[in-house]
Design an enzyme around this catalytic site. Sequence first.
Site, short mmCIF file in Angstrom:
data_model
loop_
_atom_site.label_atom_id
_atom_site.label_comp_id
_atom_site.label_asym_id
_atom_site.label_seq_id
_atom_site.Cartn_x
_atom_site.Cartn_y
_atom_site.Cartn_z
CG HIS A 108 3.30 -3.12 -6.60
ND1 HIS A 108 2.90 -2.12 -5.73
CD2 HIS A 108 4.51 -2.73 -7.08
CE1 HIS A 108 3.83 -1.18 -5.68
NE2 HIS A 108 4.82 -1.53 -6.49
CE1 TYR A 132 2.25 -2.34 -1.21
CE2 TYR A 132 2.57 -4.49 -0.20
CZ TYR A 132 2.17 -3.71 -1.27
OH TYR A 132 1.68 -4.31 -2.42
CE LYS A 185 -0.48 -5.86 -4.87
NZ LYS A 185 -1.41 -4.88 -4.26
CD GLU A 211 7.73 0.13 -5.60
OE1 GLU A 211 6.99 0.84 -4.92
OE2 GLU A 211 7.42 -0.30 -6.74
CG ASN A 215 -4.85 -4.71 -5.56
OD1 ASN A 215 -3.85 -5.36 -5.28
ND2 ASN A 215 -4.91 -3.40 -5.46
P1 IDP Z 1 -1.87 0.84 -5.74
O1 IDP Z 1 -1.43 -0.59 -5.50
O2 IDP Z 1 -2.93 0.94 -6.78
O3 IDP Z 1 -0.71 1.78 -5.98
P2 IDP Z 1 -2.00 1.97 -3.05
O4 IDP Z 1 -2.91 3.06 -2.64
O5 IDP Z 1 -0.55 2.28 -3.22
O6 IDP Z 1 -2.59 1.31 -4.39
O7 IDP Z 1 -2.16 0.80 -1.98
C1 IDP Z 1 -1.24 -0.27 -1.91
C2 IDP Z 1 -2.01 -1.56 -1.74
O8 IDP Z 1 -2.68 -1.54 -0.48
C3 IDP Z 1 -3.14 -1.79 -2.75
O9 IDP Z 1 -2.68 -2.33 -3.97
C4 IDP Z 1 -4.03 -2.75 -2.01
O10 IDP Z 1 -3.49 -4.08 -2.03
C5 IDP Z 1 -3.94 -2.22 -0.59
N1 IDP Z 1 -5.01 -1.25 -0.32
C6 IDP Z 1 -5.10 0.01 -0.77
N2 IDP Z 1 -6.23 0.61 -0.33
C7 IDP Z 1 -6.85 -0.32 0.43
C8 IDP Z 1 -8.08 -0.30 1.20
O11 IDP Z 1 -8.80 0.70 1.26
N3 IDP Z 1 -8.39 -1.46 1.86
C9 IDP Z 1 -7.59 -2.57 1.83
N4 IDP Z 1 -6.44 -2.62 1.13
C10 IDP Z 1 -6.07 -1.52 0.44
MG MG Z 2 0.87 2.32 -4.74
#
Ligand code: IDP
Ligand code: MG
Length: 139
Positions: free
Chosen positions: A117, A51, A11, A128, A114
């Site tokens: 992905h 997304y 990312k 994807e 974070n």
């Molecule tokens: P993942 O990437 O671990 O699968 P997901 O729940 O699918 O997590 O969420 C997709 C992306 O959305 C996350 O990687 C993160 O970048 C963002 N995200 C998820 N939860 C939050 C939140 O509570 N606040 C802000 N961004 C979030």
């Molecule tokens: Mg996810």
Amino acid sequence: MKNTRTFTMIKPDAVLNNYTGPIIEHIEKAGFKIIAMKLKNLSIEQAKQFYKIHEEKPFFNDLIQYITSGPIIAAILEKDNAVEDFRTLIGSTNPAEADEGTIRRLYAKSIDANAIHGSDSNENAEIESNFHFSQEEII
Ligand code: IDP
Ligand code: MG
């Protein structure tokens, strides 16, 4: 795609922080083979499509803004049990809760930025991968 491939995206925060090299090394040392890889900027429309599953979430707009804030590296990776093993390798969504030694623990700053992905199922890995790569771009 059977149980052997997953899709990943390094990312914008990680690319901009010059963590691309260490993250790819980490992935290869864990036994994943790179089947396809490209550096690209996502348009707002592409990000919203990628997304789409999160479009009702309160963080959706921030997520779209963040993921289009700089280049990402999209890749398809191959290994036995790829999806599950890669999710273990990257760690929890929130880097503060991610296990020691995981990519997010090492290279991510926050739950929104974070670092990486990883697909959450074989079905989504295929969707994807096809979103980012044509068949000719996959080894
Ligand atoms: P993942 O990437 O671990 O699968 P997901 O729940 O699918 O997590 O969420 C997709 C992306 O959305 C996350 O990687 C993160 O970048 C963002 N995200 C998820 N939860 C939050 C939140 O509570 N606040 C802000 N961004 C979030
Ligand atoms: Mg996810």
